[in-house]
Design a protein around this motif. Structure first.
Motif, short mmCIF file in Angstrom:
data_model
loop_
_atom_site.label_atom_id
_atom_site.label_comp_id
_atom_site.label_asym_id
_atom_site.label_seq_id
_atom_site.Cartn_x
_atom_site.Cartn_y
_atom_site.Cartn_z
N GLY A 40 -3.13 -29.33 5.13
CA GLY A 40 -4.18 -29.38 4.52
C GLY A 40 -4.82 -28.69 4.85
N ALA A 41 -4.07 -28.20 4.25
CA ALA A 41 -4.60 -26.15 3.47
C ALA A 41 -5.58 -26.64 2.07
CB ALA A 41 -3.73 -25.41 3.91
N ARG A 42 -5.63 -25.53 1.80
CA ARG A 42 -7.41 -25.77 0.25
C ARG A 42 -5.86 -25.90 -0.62
NH1 ARG A 42 -9.87 -21.86 -3.09
NH2 ARG A 42 -11.38 -23.36 -4.28
N HIS A 43 -4.84 -25.28 -0.22
CA HIS A 43 -4.05 -24.97 -1.50
C HIS A 43 -2.81 -26.82 -2.07
CE1 HIS A 43 -0.77 -23.90 1.76
NE2 HIS A 43 0.43 -24.53 0.64
N VAL A 44 -2.42 -26.66 -0.68
CA VAL A 44 -2.25 -28.73 -0.90
C VAL A 44 -3.34 -29.39 -1.64
CG1 VAL A 44 -1.51 -29.92 0.42
CG2 VAL A 44 -0.61 -28.09 1.48
N ARG A 45 -4.70 -29.13 -1.08
CA ARG A 45 -5.84 -30.52 -1.79
C ARG A 45 -6.37 -30.19 -3.29
NH1 ARG A 45 -8.35 -28.22 3.15
NH2 ARG A 45 -9.69 -27.01 2.19
N LEU A 46 -5.32 -28.33 -3.44
CA LEU A 46 -5.87 -28.43 -5.04
C LEU A 46 -4.84 -29.03 -5.66
CD1 LEU A 46 -7.65 -25.21 -4.69
CD2 LEU A 46 -8.33 -27.18 -5.47
N ALA A 47 -3.33 -29.16 -5.59
CA ALA A 47 -2.42 -29.76 -5.97
C ALA A 47 -2.46 -30.81 -6.84
CB ALA A 47 -1.33 -29.19 -5.63
N ASP A 48 -1.70 -31.05 -7.97
CA ASP A 48 -1.30 -32.59 -8.41
C ASP A 48 -0.43 -33.09 -7.25
OD1 ASP A 48 -2.73 -33.10 -10.64
OD2 ASP A 48 -1.29 -30.70 -11.29
N GLU A 49 0.74 -32.64 -6.69
CA GLU A 49 1.83 -32.96 -5.32
C GLU A 49 2.00 -32.34 -4.69
OE1 GLU A 49 6.12 -35.17 -5.80
OE2 GLU A 49 4.64 -34.03 -7.52
N ALA A 50 2.02 -32.29 -3.25
CA ALA A 50 2.18 -31.11 -2.67
C ALA A 50 3.99 -31.93 -1.40
CB ALA A 50 1.38 -31.41 -1.33
N VAL A 51 4.70 -31.04 -1.56
CA VAL A 51 5.51 -30.86 -0.95
C VAL A 51 5.77 -30.48 0.51
CG1 VAL A 51 8.06 -30.89 -0.72
CG2 VAL A 51 7.62 -31.36 -2.78
N ARG A 359 -9.74 -21.93 13.45
CA ARG A 359 -10.92 -23.30 12.91
C ARG A 359 -12.50 -22.50 12.74
NH1 ARG A 359 -14.80 -26.75 12.80
NH2 ARG A 359 -14.80 -28.40 11.14
N ILE A 360 -12.21 -22.65 11.08
CA ILE A 360 -13.73 -21.76 10.34
C ILE A 360 -15.12 -22.44 10.13
CG2 ILE A 360 -14.79 -20.42 7.91
CD1 ILE A 360 -11.55 -19.48 7.61
N GLY A 361 -15.90 -22.04 10.75
CA GLY A 361 -16.52 -23.08 10.82
C GLY A 361 -17.95 -23.17 9.23
N ARG A 362 -18.72 -22.37 9.66
CA ARG A 362 -19.63 -22.01 8.13
C ARG A 362 -18.90 -20.79 7.93
NH1 ARG A 362 -24.96 -18.32 8.82
NH2 ARG A 362 -26.10 -18.62 6.76
N LEU A 363 -18.35 -20.95 6.52
CA LEU A 363 -18.12 -19.46 5.06
C LEU A 363 -19.08 -19.52 3.92
CD1 LEU A 363 -14.52 -19.03 4.51
CD2 LEU A 363 -16.47 -18.94 2.73
N GLU A 364 -20.26 -18.60 3.45
CA GLU A 364 -20.46 -18.55 2.90
C GLU A 364 -20.25 -17.33 1.54
OE1 GLU A 364 -25.30 -19.64 4.03
OE2 GLU A 364 -24.23 -21.42 5.18
N THR A 365 -20.29 -17.57 0.37
CA THR A 365 -20.54 -16.33 -0.15
C THR A 365 -21.67 -16.55 -1.46
OG1 THR A 365 -18.53 -17.13 -1.88
CG2 THR A 365 -18.07 -15.55 -0.28
N PRO A 366 -22.09 -15.68 -2.00
CA PRO A 366 -23.19 -15.26 -3.14
C PRO A 366 -23.11 -15.79 -4.22
CG PRO A 366 -22.73 -12.80 -2.57
CD PRO A 366 -21.82 -13.86 -1.34
N PRO A 379 -15.23 -23.80 3.95
CA PRO A 379 -15.36 -25.13 5.65
C PRO A 379 -14.98 -25.92 6.44
CG PRO A 379 -17.29 -23.88 4.54
CD PRO A 379 -16.52 -24.50 3.68
N GLY A 380 -13.76 -25.51 7.97
CA GLY A 380 -13.57 -26.52 8.20
C GLY A 380 -11.78 -25.74 8.67
N ASP A 381 -11.48 -25.48 7.39
CA ASP A 381 -10.22 -24.90 7.07
C ASP A 381 -10.17 -24.17 8.54
OD1 ASP A 381 -10.44 -26.26 5.41
OD2 ASP A 381 -9.54 -24.71 3.80
N THR A 382 -8.44 -23.40 8.56
CA THR A 382 -7.86 -23.00 10.14
C THR A 382 -6.77 -22.05 9.63
OG1 THR A 382 -7.58 -24.99 11.47
CG2 THR A 382 -6.64 -23.43 11.96
#
Length: 462
Positions: A40-51, A359-366, A379-382
Motif C-alpha cells: 500500500g506504499a505511496r510509490h505503488v499508489r502513484l504508479a500506472d501498474e504495480a507488480v 504508522r505516520i499520523g500527521r505529516l505537514e511541510t510548509p 499521512p496514514g502510511d507506515t
C-alpha cells in the motif's frame, strides 16, 4: 530508434516517487514493484501498474534480479531505472536487463565492474591523474602477516574498508596495530553479508577531513562533464545527514582541479549517465584525494539540480532513450545560488538513534518559495522496519548560503511528523549551530559535538 513508452522503477520510497514524477513529465507509463510490506506504499499508489515481487526482506524482493526482469517483461517495460541503493550499482542487474532486451537507466556493466571494485577504481583513478590516498591492495582478513605489513606501510590511524560496495558500510577506523585484526574481521564479515565479497583494503586516515564530491554526467565514448561539487561532511557513522552545494570554503583553483580530475575519471571508464566522484578534502593543506565513484544517482542529487537548474533524472532517461543532446551541455553550466538538503529519518536521536518504524499520523511541510520536499510517505502510511528509514528530504535554495540556511531553519521549524520519532529536533539544532553556520565542516563534526547538539535540541523542544 526504438520507441520507449513504459518505465519500470526497481526501487521504493521517495526515490521511486521522484523518478516517476519526471518519467510522467516525459510521457512514460510507470510500473512500480513492491514487497508484501509495501503493497500500500505511496510509490505503488502513484504508479500506472504495480507488480508484487515477494516477501518483505529485500533479498527476497527488491534484490531478486530474475523477479525484477520478469516484472519488466510482463508489463512491457523497455526501460528500468534502479534509483539508488539495492541494485543500482549491480553489474549483474545491468547485464540481466541488457540480455533481456531492456535498457538499464545507468552505466554499462563494464563501468559498474570497473568502479565497483575499490582496488580497480583506485588504479583507474591513478591512471587518470586523480590524487589517491596511500593504501593497500585487496586483502583477506585472515592474512594477518599481509595486514600487519600493509598497515605499517600506510601508517596509523588508518581506515579498514570493504573492497566491494559503498555507502560507508563497514568502514572501521584503527588507531593502532592492537586494533587491526578485530577491525579487519568485522569489516570483512559485514562486507561479505552486504555485498557477497569479504575482501578489504587499508587506507590512510585524514584526521580532520571533509567529504566533497563532484556530480558528473557521462555520454560514454563521447565524453563527460562535471556539473557541480557538493559538501557531504555532516555524517553520523559515515551516513550523510546534511548536504549542500556548492561546497563552502573551497579555494577556486582546488574546486577547478576537482572538477577536471572527476571529468577525467568519468571519461577514462567511458561512463554513461549520472555519477559521483567522492573526494576527501584536507583543509589543513587544501589537498584532495579520491575515495570512490558512486555509479548511480545520489540521495543528495537535488542540491545539484537546484543550483544548476537541471533535472538529472530527466537527463538519465533521455540518454537511455537516445534523446539527450550532449552538445547543448558542452559549455560550462552556469550555477546559481546555494542549496542545502537534510534527511528526515524515522529514528530517535535521544535514544541512540533507535529506529522508529510505525504508522505516520500527521505529516505537514510548509508551502514556501525556495523549498522542495521529496518523500515517499503521506499521512496514514507506515514506515517499515525492513528498509531504509528515510521519511523525506527537505531541500532549500537561495541566492546565498545564508539565504538557503535561513529558509532551511524556517522549513524545519514548520515541518511536523507525528506517530513516529524523527531526527527533526537534531536537524533543527544543527541548522542553528553557530559553528556550522560559520562553515565549520568535517566528517567528525556531528559525532564530536553530538551531546551538545542533542542537549540543544532537547532545550528547544522543552
Amino acid at each position: 530508434m526504438k520507441k520507449h513508452t513504459t518505465l519500470l522503477v526497481a526501487n521504493r520510497g521517495e526515490i521511486a516517487c521522484r523518478i516517476m514524477r519526471t518519467a510522467r513529465a516525459l510521457g512514460l507509463r510507470c510500473v512500480a514493484v513492491h514487497s508484501e510490506a509495501d503493497a500500500g506504499a505511496r510509490h505503488v499508489r502513484l504508479a500506472d501498474e504495480a507488480v508484487a515481487i515477494g516477501p518483505s526482506p529485500a533479498a527476497q524482493s527488491y534484490l531478486d534480479i530474475p523477479k525484477l526482469v520478469e516484472a519488466a517483461l510482463r508489463t512491457g517495460a523497455t526501460l528500468v531505472h534502479p534509483g539508488y541503493g539495492f541494485l543500482s550499482e549491480s553489474a549483474a542487474f545491468a547485464g540481466a536487463c541488457s540480455d533481456a532486451g531492456i535498457v538499464f537507466v545507468g552505466p554499462s556493466p563494464h563501468a559498474l565492474n570497473l568502479m565497483g571494485d575499490k582496488e580497480t577504481a583506485r588504479h583507474v583513478a591513478r591512471s587518470a591523474g586523480v590524487p589517491v590516498l596511500p593504501g593497500s591492495g585487496k586483502l583477506l582478513a585472515s592474512d594477518e602477516d599481509a595486514l600487519a605489513r600493509h598497515a605499517a606501510a600506510v601508517g596509523f590511524p588508518l581506515l579498514v574498508k570493504a573492497s566491494a560496495g559503498g555507502g560507508g558500510i563497514g568502514i572501521r577506523r584503527v588507531e593502532s596495530a592492537a586494533e587491526l585484526l578485530a577491525a579487519a574481521s568485522s569489516t570483512s564479515n559485514l562486507a561479505a553479508k552486504s555485498f557477497g565479497d569479504g575482501a578489504i583494503y587499508l587506507e590512510r586516515c585524514i584526521q580532520k577531513a571533509r567529504h566533497v564530491e563532484v556530480q558528473v554526467f557521462g555520454f560514454g565514448a563521447r565524453g563527460a562533464i562535471a556539473i557541480s561539487d557538493r559538501d557531504c561532511s555532516m555524517q553520523r557513522r559515515r551516513q550523510k545527514v546534511l548536504e549542500e552545494a556548492p561546497a563552502p570554503r573551497i579555494p577556486h583553483e582546488v574546486r577547478r582541479e576537482m572538477a577536471r580530475t572527476a571529468t577525467a575519471l568519468a571519461r577514462a571508464c567511458e561512463y554513461e549517465g549520472a555519477g559521483t566522484i567522492e573526494f576527501l578534502f584536507d583543509e589543513a593543506d587544501a589537498r584532495f584525494y579520491f575515495m570512490e565513484m558512486n555509479t548511480r544517482l545520489q540521495v543528495e542529487h537535488p542540491v545539484t539540480e537546484a543550483i544548476a537548474d537541471l533535472d538529472l533524472v530527466r537527463m538519465q532517461l533521455e540518454l537511455a532513450m537516445g534523446r539527450l543532446d550532449d552538445v547543448a551541455l558542452a559549455e560550462p553550466i552556469a550555477l546559481q545560488g546555494h542549496a542545502i538538503e537534510v534527511r528526515v529519518c524515522a529514528e530517535d536521536p535521544a535514544r541512540s538513534f533507535r529506529p522508529s518504524p510505525g504508522r505516520i499520523g500527521r505529516l505537514e511541510t510548509p508551502a514556501m518559495a525556495g523549498l522542495r520536499v521529496d518523500t515517499g510517505f503521506e499521512p496514514g502510511d507506515t514506515v517499515s522496519p525492513y528498509y531504509d528509514n528515510l521519511v523525506m528530504k527537505l531541500i532549500t535554495h537561495g541566492p546565498t548560503r545564508g539565504d538557503a540556511l535561513r529558509l532551511m531553519r524556517e522549513a524545519l521549524r514548520a515541518t511536523v511528523v507525528e506517530g513516529i520519532s524523527t531526527n527533526l529536533p537534531l536537524l533543527r539544532s544543527l541548522a542553528e549551530d553557530p559553528r556550522y553556520l560559520a562553515g565549520e565542516l568535517s566528517t567528525t563534526f556531528l559525532e564530536d559535538n553530538l551531546a551538545e547538539l542533542l542537549a540543544s535540541a532537547a532545550s528547544q523542544d522543552a
